[in-house]
Design a protein around this motif. Structure first.
Motif, mmCIF file in Angstrom:
data_model
loop_
_atom_site.group_PDB
_atom_site.id
_atom_site.type_symbol
_atom_site.label_atom_id
_atom_site.label_comp_id
_atom_site.label_asym_id
_atom_site.label_seq_id
_atom_site.Cartn_x
_atom_site.Cartn_y
_atom_site.Cartn_z
ATOM 1 N N ALA A 1 22.040 39.382 25.252
ATOM 2 C CA ALA A 1 20.656 39.693 24.983
ATOM 3 C C ALA A 1 19.806 38.538 25.137
ATOM 4 C CB ALA A 1 20.687 39.909 23.440
ATOM 5 N N VAL A 2 19.010 38.643 26.356
ATOM 6 C CA VAL A 2 18.119 37.655 26.821
ATOM 7 C C VAL A 2 16.757 37.936 26.522
ATOM 8 C CG1 VAL A 2 19.813 36.747 28.666
ATOM 9 C CG2 VAL A 2 18.097 38.681 29.229
ATOM 10 N N GLY A 3 16.334 39.124 26.243
ATOM 11 C CA GLY A 3 14.876 39.548 25.972
ATOM 12 C C GLY A 3 14.873 40.488 24.762
ATOM 13 N N THR A 4 13.602 40.631 24.086
ATOM 14 C CA THR A 4 13.356 41.624 23.186
ATOM 15 C C THR A 4 12.004 41.622 22.927
ATOM 16 O OG1 THR A 4 14.097 42.381 20.839
ATOM 17 C CG2 THR A 4 13.301 39.806 21.164
ATOM 18 N N LEU B 1 9.445 39.451 9.457
ATOM 19 C CA LEU B 1 9.933 40.637 10.643
ATOM 20 C C LEU B 1 11.341 40.018 11.297
ATOM 21 C CD1 LEU B 1 6.583 41.477 12.688
ATOM 22 C CD2 LEU B 1 7.749 42.790 10.971
ATOM 23 N N LEU B 2 11.212 39.030 11.557
ATOM 24 C CA LEU B 2 12.559 38.496 12.192
ATOM 25 C C LEU B 2 13.843 38.360 11.275
ATOM 26 C CD1 LEU B 2 11.022 35.586 14.330
ATOM 27 C CD2 LEU B 2 11.609 37.732 15.151
ATOM 28 N N ASP B 3 13.635 38.173 10.028
ATOM 29 C CA ASP B 3 14.691 38.018 9.119
ATOM 30 C C ASP B 3 15.128 39.507 8.586
ATOM 31 O OD1 ASP B 3 14.727 35.187 8.928
ATOM 32 O OD2 ASP B 3 13.610 34.904 7.328
ATOM 33 N N HIS B 4 14.202 40.404 8.624
ATOM 34 C CA HIS B 4 14.440 41.938 8.131
ATOM 35 C C HIS B 4 13.853 42.862 9.099
ATOM 36 C CE1 HIS B 4 15.572 39.631 4.482
ATOM 37 N NE2 HIS B 4 14.328 38.975 4.386
ATOM 38 N N PRO B 5 14.296 42.780 10.520
ATOM 39 C CA PRO B 5 13.919 43.865 11.460
ATOM 40 C C PRO B 5 14.054 45.332 10.844
ATOM 41 C CG PRO B 5 15.848 42.634 12.146
ATOM 42 C CD PRO B 5 15.447 41.964 10.837
ATOM 43 N N GLU B 6 15.224 45.564 10.468
ATOM 44 C CA GLU B 6 15.462 47.029 10.049
ATOM 45 C C GLU B 6 14.391 47.248 8.913
ATOM 46 O OE1 GLU B 6 18.154 44.442 9.812
ATOM 47 O OE2 GLU B 6 19.842 45.476 10.753
ATOM 48 N N GLU B 7 14.353 46.715 7.674
ATOM 49 C CA GLU B 7 13.272 46.888 6.866
ATOM 50 C C GLU B 7 11.725 46.806 7.233
ATOM 51 O OE1 GLU B 7 12.149 45.006 2.645
ATOM 52 O OE2 GLU B 7 14.014 44.084 3.536
ATOM 53 N N PHE C 1 17.543 38.956 17.986
ATOM 54 C CA PHE C 1 16.127 39.227 17.856
ATOM 55 C C PHE C 1 15.454 38.056 17.232
ATOM 56 C CE2 PHE C 1 12.704 41.039 14.977
ATOM 57 C CZ PHE C 1 11.846 41.783 16.307
ATOM 58 N N ARG C 2 16.174 37.335 16.258
ATOM 59 C CA ARG C 2 15.485 36.159 15.656
ATOM 60 C C ARG C 2 15.369 35.066 16.395
ATOM 61 N NH1 ARG C 2 14.837 33.743 10.053
ATOM 62 N NH2 ARG C 2 14.615 31.522 10.584
ATOM 63 N N TRP D 1 11.090 30.921 21.334
ATOM 64 C CA TRP D 1 9.809 31.128 21.881
ATOM 65 C C TRP D 1 8.586 30.541 21.223
ATOM 66 C CZ3 TRP D 1 5.323 33.527 21.337
ATOM 67 C CH2 TRP D 1 4.679 33.791 22.474
ATOM 68 N N ILE D 2 8.524 30.944 19.732
ATOM 69 C CA ILE D 2 7.458 30.820 19.025
ATOM 70 C C ILE D 2 7.297 29.073 18.849
ATOM 71 C CG2 ILE D 2 6.451 30.839 16.524
ATOM 72 C CD1 ILE D 2 7.644 33.781 16.396
ATOM 73 N N ARG D 3 8.658 28.636 18.589
ATOM 74 C CA ARG D 3 8.687 27.232 18.235
ATOM 75 C C ARG D 3 8.226 26.155 19.464
ATOM 76 N NH1 ARG D 3 10.468 25.886 13.253
ATOM 77 N NH2 ARG D 3 11.849 27.470 12.147
ATOM 78 N N ASN D 4 8.570 26.981 20.752
ATOM 79 C CA ASN D 4 8.180 26.248 21.822
ATOM 80 C C ASN D 4 6.886 26.032 21.943
ATOM 81 O OD1 ASN D 4 8.822 24.900 24.313
ATOM 82 N ND2 ASN D 4 8.917 27.074 25.527
ATOM 83 N N PHE D 5 5.735 26.851 21.327
ATOM 84 C CA PHE D 5 4.254 26.832 21.725
ATOM 85 C C PHE D 5 3.760 26.641 20.147
ATOM 86 C CE2 PHE D 5 5.828 29.275 25.265
ATOM 87 C CZ PHE D 5 5.384 28.712 26.339
ATOM 88 N N PHE D 6 4.110 27.336 19.310
ATOM 89 C CA PHE D 6 3.421 27.084 17.879
ATOM 90 C C PHE D 6 4.314 26.814 16.580
ATOM 91 C CE2 PHE D 6 2.021 30.865 20.810
ATOM 92 C CZ PHE D 6 0.826 30.390 21.043
ATOM 93 N N VAL D 7 3.957 27.163 15.661
ATOM 94 C CA VAL D 7 4.781 26.999 14.490
ATOM 95 C C VAL D 7 5.068 28.475 13.690
ATOM 96 C CG1 VAL D 7 4.126 24.711 13.629
ATOM 97 C CG2 VAL D 7 3.008 26.881 12.764
ATOM 98 N N MET D 8 6.392 28.545 13.100
ATOM 99 C CA MET D 8 6.496 29.813 12.392
ATOM 100 C C MET D 8 5.705 30.140 11.415
ATOM 101 S SD MET D 8 9.539 31.158 14.240
ATOM 102 C CE MET D 8 10.458 32.190 12.680
ATOM 103 N N GLU D 9 5.224 31.360 11.082
ATOM 104 C CA GLU D 9 4.348 31.525 9.980
ATOM 105 C C GLU D 9 5.252 32.693 8.973
ATOM 106 O OE1 GLU D 9 0.313 32.781 11.115
ATOM 107 O OE2 GLU D 9 0.564 31.545 13.085
ATOM 108 N N SER D 10 4.737 33.011 7.993
ATOM 109 C CA SER D 10 5.359 33.967 7.003
ATOM 110 C C SER D 10 5.663 35.152 7.592
ATOM 111 C CB SER D 10 4.555 33.741 5.538
ATOM 112 O OG SER D 10 3.359 34.256 5.948
ATOM 113 N N GLY D 11 4.461 35.607 8.460
ATOM 114 C CA GLY D 11 4.935 36.967 8.851
ATOM 115 C C GLY D 11 5.727 37.106 10.109
ATOM 116 N N ASP D 12 6.096 35.828 10.697
ATOM 117 C CA ASP D 12 7.364 35.881 11.591
ATOM 118 C C ASP D 12 8.608 36.064 10.901
ATOM 119 O OD1 ASP D 12 5.528 35.129 13.943
ATOM 120 O OD2 ASP D 12 5.555 33.072 13.114
ATOM 121 N N TYR D 13 8.847 35.149 9.743
ATOM 122 C CA TYR D 13 9.841 35.175 9.045
ATOM 123 C C TYR D 13 10.412 36.622 8.528
ATOM 124 C CZ TYR D 13 10.488 30.314 9.299
ATOM 125 O OH TYR D 13 10.535 28.696 9.755
#
Length: 163
Positions: A66-69, A42-48, A21-22, A28-40
């Motif tokens: 897993a090739v998509g999410t 959700l991506l670091d703690h998807p369960e929570e 998931f991360r 994908w995000i780094r390909n076009f943009f920069v990671m933001e705090s909101g990304d981290y």
């Protein structure tokens, strides 16, 4: 669940796919943009931050990998509104309608849960993604209270009017 040509399978979140998931989203995000705090968050703690708050995460598996999410993040309870978020498909699996399958699966989930609407935030440079969202039935709306600096497009899908 969905089996297309015996290769793409859409499944619900399982802890073994947390890293995927991360990784898929970060790539994908780094390909076009920069990671933001909101990304981290959700991506670091998807369960929570997604699952325990009433959201859902789906994965597309191609030959077991897993090739998509994509995630359905609960935005509010009354009315029930979700955000379609964190859709990412590996470059090696593009062109197999994986984004459509993931988006459609989560829209069906939102309908099952009796959600009133699903919204999403994206960026205008992502033309293929916007075309996909339009195909899924999302309509453009004015941008308000964007969750990320990169957002310049907001769309919503009204589920309460029989769409």
């Amino acid at each position: 669940m969905n089996d297309i040509n015996n290769e793409v399978q859409i499944i619900a979140y399982e802890p073994q796919y947390k890293e995927a998931f991360r990784a898929l989203n970060e790539e994908w995000i780094r390909n076009f943009f920069v990671m933001e705090s909101g990304d981290y968050k959700l991506l670091d703690h998807p369960e929570e931050h997604i699952l325990e708050k009433g959201g859902h995460i789906a994965f597309a598996l191609l030959n077991g990998e897993a090739v998509g999410t994509c995630a359905l993040v609960k935005n509010s309870d009354e009315p029930l509104i979700f955000e379609l978020s964190k859709m990412a498909v590996s470059p090696k699996a593009q062109g197999k309608k994986i984004g459509y399958l993931l988006g459609n699966t989560l829209i069906e989930k939102a309908k099952e849960l009796k959600a009133e609407k699903v919204f999403l935030e994206t960026n205008s440079i992502l033309v293929p993604a916007i075309k996909l969202y339009e195909k899924l039935g999302f309509k453009h709306m004015p941008v308000t209270n964007a969750g990320y600096d990169r957002v310049d497009v907001q769309m919503e899908l009204d589920l309460k009017n029989g769409l």
